[in-house]
Enzyme design. Structure first.
Site, PDB file in Angstrom:
ATOM      1  N   ASP A 306      34.184 -12.038 -64.117  1.00 51.32           N
ATOM      2  CA  ASP A 306      33.252 -11.069 -64.673  1.00 51.32           C
ATOM      3  C   ASP A 306      33.154 -11.191 -66.191  1.00 51.32           C
ATOM      4  O   ASP A 306      34.124 -11.521 -66.865  1.00 51.32           O
ATOM      5  CB  ASP A 306      33.724  -9.660 -64.292  1.00 51.32           C
ATOM      6  CG  ASP A 306      32.758  -8.582 -64.732  1.00 51.32           C
ATOM      7  OD1 ASP A 306      31.585  -8.639 -64.308  1.00 51.32           O
ATOM      8  OD2 ASP A 306      33.161  -7.689 -65.505  1.00 51.32           O
ATOM      9  N   GLU A 349      30.094 -15.181 -64.188  1.00 52.21           N
ATOM     10  CA  GLU A 349      29.026 -14.217 -64.443  1.00 52.21           C
ATOM     11  C   GLU A 349      28.841 -14.211 -65.947  1.00 52.21           C
ATOM     12  O   GLU A 349      29.560 -13.539 -66.680  1.00 52.21           O
ATOM     13  CB  GLU A 349      29.413 -12.839 -63.906  1.00 52.21           C
ATOM     14  CG  GLU A 349      28.279 -11.809 -63.956  1.00 52.21           C
ATOM     15  CD  GLU A 349      28.233 -11.059 -65.269  1.00 52.21           C
ATOM     16  OE1 GLU A 349      27.126 -10.961 -65.839  1.00 52.21           O
ATOM     17  OE2 GLU A 349      29.282 -10.574 -65.728  1.00 52.21           O
TER      18      GLU A 349
END
Length: 650
Positions: A306, A349
């Site tokens: 993330d 991401e």
């Protein structure tokens, strides 16, 4: 402690830290507790084994290593405990174990002693054939375990904790659903322990602990095992960027900034959490060992990292410059994981334009296998929000993605981030009224599933969810009682099956030979045509993004062939108007622009059509034609005529 712990080169720290069962004659004879707190003045272990009393089980520092240890013979697997850390400033604080394998349900935070070896997997066949899927389909279903299915509504069961299913129960429902809908992998929003439901798991306190919201570590292992036995891979969100600021977690763990940067400017994140300090080797060891822990102990097949932009740049802001420590950490972690597990997936991401995210570390890349294509997602959704009368002015928003596609190995994501917090769901984003949104969404997904790149779709998108996702509420499964939503799910199911069963949509998709434009200059009718190619077949995709019925639409081709329509998003079974029957179109030898041949087709408004070309059959046909021509030529040579004359005289 091994030197690699301090230099940030260690990947198996969980074998040394936390609560480790000590076995004697095959039985647990006590627990060894180990924690790193170099600036602590003293540490006590309190728990069920000593009635939570300080002073009964003090820890001792091993030399000047900063590592504190003790063995407690009364402690057993399943018991709870905490550390009481006494600081040099004279105050004390209870903490959960940074290496906790299981914790109490929030708001409680005691660590629960776990035996990592208790569960026995039965997934050897899956692990033997596991791959990164570069030349295989990768179709990911993104799931939040607490809201995919619940035991009842909020009105029926007001307490959200009682509405959750456990990992094992979810597996028994989810695996058949994934198989029915032709997904190859499931991606779980963070399942590491976190104090706030509203964070969706992205603000973590227990980086080694499966959240107790949905049960025990053994039940999560059952979930993974059941997926693997069904041929489904499991990817999990991993958040090595920041951590929750709750006092009992990592923040000011030993009375100092042990895990975080010491100053507010870099130590406090935009989310109100604390940023990891990548310039401490012990912190890097802690994080990369956590990543490896999930792969080794839970057989996780991939990690989606993330907020990579916030690792690369200070506070995620390119204007503040590159965080060299962050880049070095991610390179070292990825290189180590690739070395240890060459068949697992590492996905970034990352919303930045940082170069070589998916290049190997040895070629100065970050070492990821895939990168989420946030540019494709933003351009595509913006385009479909735009009214059809204005799409010609934004025509190349849909073609632009192929200008940079070969820079990285991309995943096309329509994720949880796009369906919540005031952004509207994917279906809501489509231009027009309720009835008008469905044909456009069908066209959007045809574009997505025939565009190069791996696929990711968040739960509920597949049936046209209209309410924004909320982590505490079950998805609106009742929508499937309505024909528009039920037929939309059937359409997505068919698209998924086409994707996973036709290799031209995934094989060698990162090579330019797999894709070519046939028409990308018709902004007047907002229509595109492209071809996905492999040796045996190709798909030619025609997308009409306008509200116009295009009768006799022409596009060029470079040879004679016949196409068969295999899917139209406008078919009656999906709520459209086109008959679901076979249709074949043949290229005619009439030039069109720079092409030697042309196809002429009818395309309904807001629709897409997939035509299939059988390249293998075309090659066989060409061989037979060539053989016939050669035979004919041979029959007209002087020698052949002479043989026929002699035979006649006889």
């Amino acid at each position: 402690m091994r030197p690699e712990f301090y230099t940030g080169e260690m990947f198996d720290a969980w074998h040394y830290f936390g609560s480790q069962p000590i076995r004697k004659d095959g039985k647990v004879a006590g627990i060894q507790f180990t924690v790193y707190a170099p600036r602590a003045k003293g540490i006590d272990v309190i728990g069920e084994f000593n009635e939570w009393q300080q002073g009964k089980n003090p820890m001792e520092q091993v030399g000047l290593s900063g590592v504190w240890k003790t063995i407690i013979s009364e402690a057993q697997v399943g018991m709870m405990y905490k550390y009481v850390i006494h600081t040099e400033e004279g105050w004390s604080c209870e903490h959960t174990d940074p290496f906790a394998r299981q914790m109490e349900l929030r708001p409680n935070f005691a660590t629960i002693i776990v035996d990592d070896a208790a569960y026995k997997f039965n997934d050897a066949d899956w692990l033997a054939q596991r791959s990164k899927c570069f030349n295989k389909p990768l179709n990911i279903y993104e799931v939040h375990l607490g809201s995919w299915r619940q035991k009842g509504s909020e009105e029926e069961i007001p307490d959200v904790e009682k509405r959750w299913y456990n990992y094992q129960e979810i597996a028994d429902m989810l695996v058949p659903y994934l198989l029915e809908h032709h997904y190859t992998h499931v991606e779980l929003l963070p399942i590491t322990e976190h104090p706030s439901d509203e964070s969706w798991g992205y603000q973590v306190v227990g980086f080694y602990a499966a959240t107790s919201r949905y049960g025990t570590p053994e039940q999560l292992k059952y979930f993974v095992d059941k997926c693997h036995q069904a041929g489904i891979g499991v990817i999990m969100d991993f958040v090595p960027v920041h951590f929750a600021l709750d006092y009992y977690g990592l923040s000011q763990f030993d009375g100092t900034s042990l895990y975080e940067y010491p100053d507010i400017d870099t130590g406090h994140s935009e989310w109100g959490s604390r940023n990891f300090n990548y310039y401490r080797g012990e912190v890097c060891t802690f994080l990369q060992s956590a990543a490896n822990y999930w792969i080794e102990e839970f057989h996780i097949d991939g990690l989606r990292i993330d907020a990579v932009k916030n690792i690369i740049y200070w506070q995620g802001n390119p204007n503040r410059g590159i965080n060299e420590g962050g880049v070095r950490f991610i390179q070292n972690m990825n290189a180590g994981l690739q070395r240890l597990h060459p068949d697992i997936i590492l996905a970034a991401e990352d919303s930045s334009d940082f170069l070589k995210v998916t290049a190997p570390v040895e070629y100065e890349g970050l070492g990821f296998d895939y990168k989420w294509n946030m540019g494709w997602m933003n351009d595509t959704l913006d385009y479909f929000r735009t009214g059809p009368f204005a799409r010609g002015d934004h025509y190349h928003k849909l073609s632009f993605s192929m200008m940079y596609f070969y820079n990285e190995n991309f995943i096309l994501p329509l994720s949880h981030d796009e369906v919540t917090q005031g952004k509207a769901t994917i279906m809501q984003k489509m231009y027009g009224d309720y009835e008008g949104k469905f044909p456009q969404a069908r066209t959007l997904y045809m574009y997505m599933y025939t565009h190069p790149g791996k696929k990711l779709n968040f739960m509920g998108n597949e049936w046209g969810h209209f309410r924004e996702w909320h982590a505490e509420r079950e998805m609106d499964w009742d929508l499937l009682k309505y024909p528009n939503h039920d037929s939309f799910r059937e359409y997505i199911k068919i698209l998924n099956k086409l994707y996973v069963t036709h290799s031209c949509l995934y094989e060698k998709e990162y090579a330019e030979s797999n894709y070519r434009w046939l028409e990308v200059d018709r902004p007047d009718v907002a229509t595109y045509v492209y071809e996905r190619i492999n040796d045996d077949e190709s798909f030619i995709v025609v997308l009409n993004m306008s509200g116009l019925q295009l009768n006799g639409f022409v596009f060029g081709y470079d040879e004679e062939t016949t196409l068969e329509r295999i899917l139209s998003s406008d078919e009656e079974r999906f709520g459209g108007h086109t008959k679901s029957d076979s249709l074949k179109v043949t290229a005619t030898a009439e030039g069109y622009r720079d092409w030697t041949h042309r196809f002429t087709v009818d395309v309904p408004p807001f629709s897409g059509i997939i035509f299939r070309r059988d390249r293998k059959a075309d090659r066989e046909k060409a061989k037979k034609k060539l053989a016939s021509q050669v035979k004919k030529q041979q029959s007209t040579t002087p020698a052949a005529r002479s043989r026929r004359t002699v035979k006649t005289k006889k």
